[in-house]
Design a protein around this motif. Structure first.
Motif, PDB file in Angstrom:
ATOM      1  N   LEU A  15       0.823  -1.206   0.000  1.00 48.97           N
ATOM      2  CA  LEU A  15       0.000   0.000   0.000  1.00 48.97           C
ATOM      3  C   LEU A  15       0.860   1.261   0.000  1.00 48.97           C
ATOM      4  O   LEU A  15       0.505   2.259  -0.633  1.00 48.97           O
ATOM      5  CB  LEU A  15      -0.948  -0.007   1.200  1.00 48.97           C
ATOM      6  N   LEU A  16       2.008   1.228   0.687  1.00 50.81           N
ATOM      7  CA  LEU A  16       2.942   2.355   0.655  1.00 50.81           C
ATOM      8  C   LEU A  16       3.447   2.585  -0.765  1.00 50.81           C
ATOM      9  O   LEU A  16       3.493   3.726  -1.246  1.00 50.81           O
ATOM     10  CB  LEU A  16       4.122   2.106   1.597  1.00 50.81           C
ATOM     11  N   LEU A  18       1.967   1.662  -3.583  1.00 45.31           N
ATOM     12  CA  LEU A  18       0.846   2.128  -4.392  1.00 45.31           C
ATOM     13  C   LEU A  18       0.555   3.602  -4.135  1.00 45.31           C
ATOM     14  O   LEU A  18       0.371   4.379  -5.079  1.00 45.31           O
ATOM     15  CB  LEU A  18      -0.400   1.279  -4.103  1.00 45.31           C
ATOM     16  N   PHE A  19       0.549   4.017  -2.872  1.00 48.54           N
ATOM     17  CA  PHE A  19       0.323   5.423  -2.541  1.00 48.54           C
ATOM     18  C   PHE A  19       1.429   6.301  -3.118  1.00 48.54           C
ATOM     19  O   PHE A  19       1.154   7.353  -3.699  1.00 48.54           O
ATOM     20  CB  PHE A  19       0.253   5.604  -1.019  1.00 48.54           C
ATOM     21  N   SER A  20       2.679   5.875  -2.962  1.00 45.27           N
ATOM     22  CA  SER A  20       3.811   6.654  -3.468  1.00 45.27           C
ATOM     23  C   SER A  20       3.746   6.800  -4.986  1.00 45.27           C
ATOM     24  O   SER A  20       3.989   7.884  -5.521  1.00 45.27           O
ATOM     25  CB  SER A  20       5.131   5.992  -3.069  1.00 45.27           C
ATOM     26  N   ALA A  22       1.028   6.601  -6.876  1.00 44.05           N
ATOM     27  CA  ALA A  22      -0.116   7.453  -7.227  1.00 44.05           C
ATOM     28  C   ALA A  22       0.216   8.923  -6.984  1.00 44.05           C
ATOM     29  O   ALA A  22      -0.098   9.788  -7.820  1.00 44.05           O
ATOM     30  CB  ALA A  22      -1.350   7.045  -6.414  1.00 44.05           C
ATOM     31  N   PHE A  23       0.869   9.224  -5.873  1.00 42.03           N
ATOM     32  CA  PHE A  23       1.261  10.600  -5.573  1.00 42.03           C
ATOM     33  C   PHE A  23       2.280  11.101  -6.602  1.00 42.03           C
ATOM     34  O   PHE A  23       2.190  12.240  -7.065  1.00 42.03           O
ATOM     35  CB  PHE A  23       1.844  10.678  -4.155  1.00 42.03           C
ATOM     36  N   HIS A  24       3.211  10.236  -6.985  1.00 39.22           N
ATOM     37  CA  HIS A  24       4.194  10.596  -8.011  1.00 39.22           C
ATOM     38  C   HIS A  24       3.513  10.928  -9.330  1.00 39.22           C
ATOM     39  O   HIS A  24       3.866  11.899 -10.009  1.00 39.22           O
ATOM     40  CB  HIS A  24       5.198   9.455  -8.184  1.00 39.22           C
TER      41      HIS A  24
END
Length: 84
Positions: A15-16, A18-20, A22-24
């Protein structure tokens, strides 16, 4: 919360990531809009493959080939998840 990978620690790592990612992508889209240059959205450019294959992000068909590769990877993941 639903466990994606079975192990809580690996799930948190996934999840980290995936979040990173998506934020990128949000930052890349904002930068592409600011610079008014769609080449920043080139899949090969985002992965920085040009460090290993110089010139791959240049040329008139680069974005088409990059988009095709991105769609092919998406289809593979979709088919792998569909089988479960």
């Amino acid at each position: 919360m639903h466990k994606l990978l079975g192990n809580r620690f690996i799930n948190a790592l996934g999840l980290l990531m995936l979040f990173s990612a998506a934020f990128h992508m949000v930052l890349v889209v904002i930068y592409a809009i600011k610079e008014k240059d769609i080449n920043h959205l080139n899949f090969f450019n985002i992965l920085e493959i040009d460090r290993y294959v110089p010139g791959i992000i240049e040329g008139q068909y680069s974005i088409v080939v990059a988009t095709g590769c991105m769609l092919a990877i998406y289809i593979v993941f979709y088919l792998l998840l569909k089988k479960k």
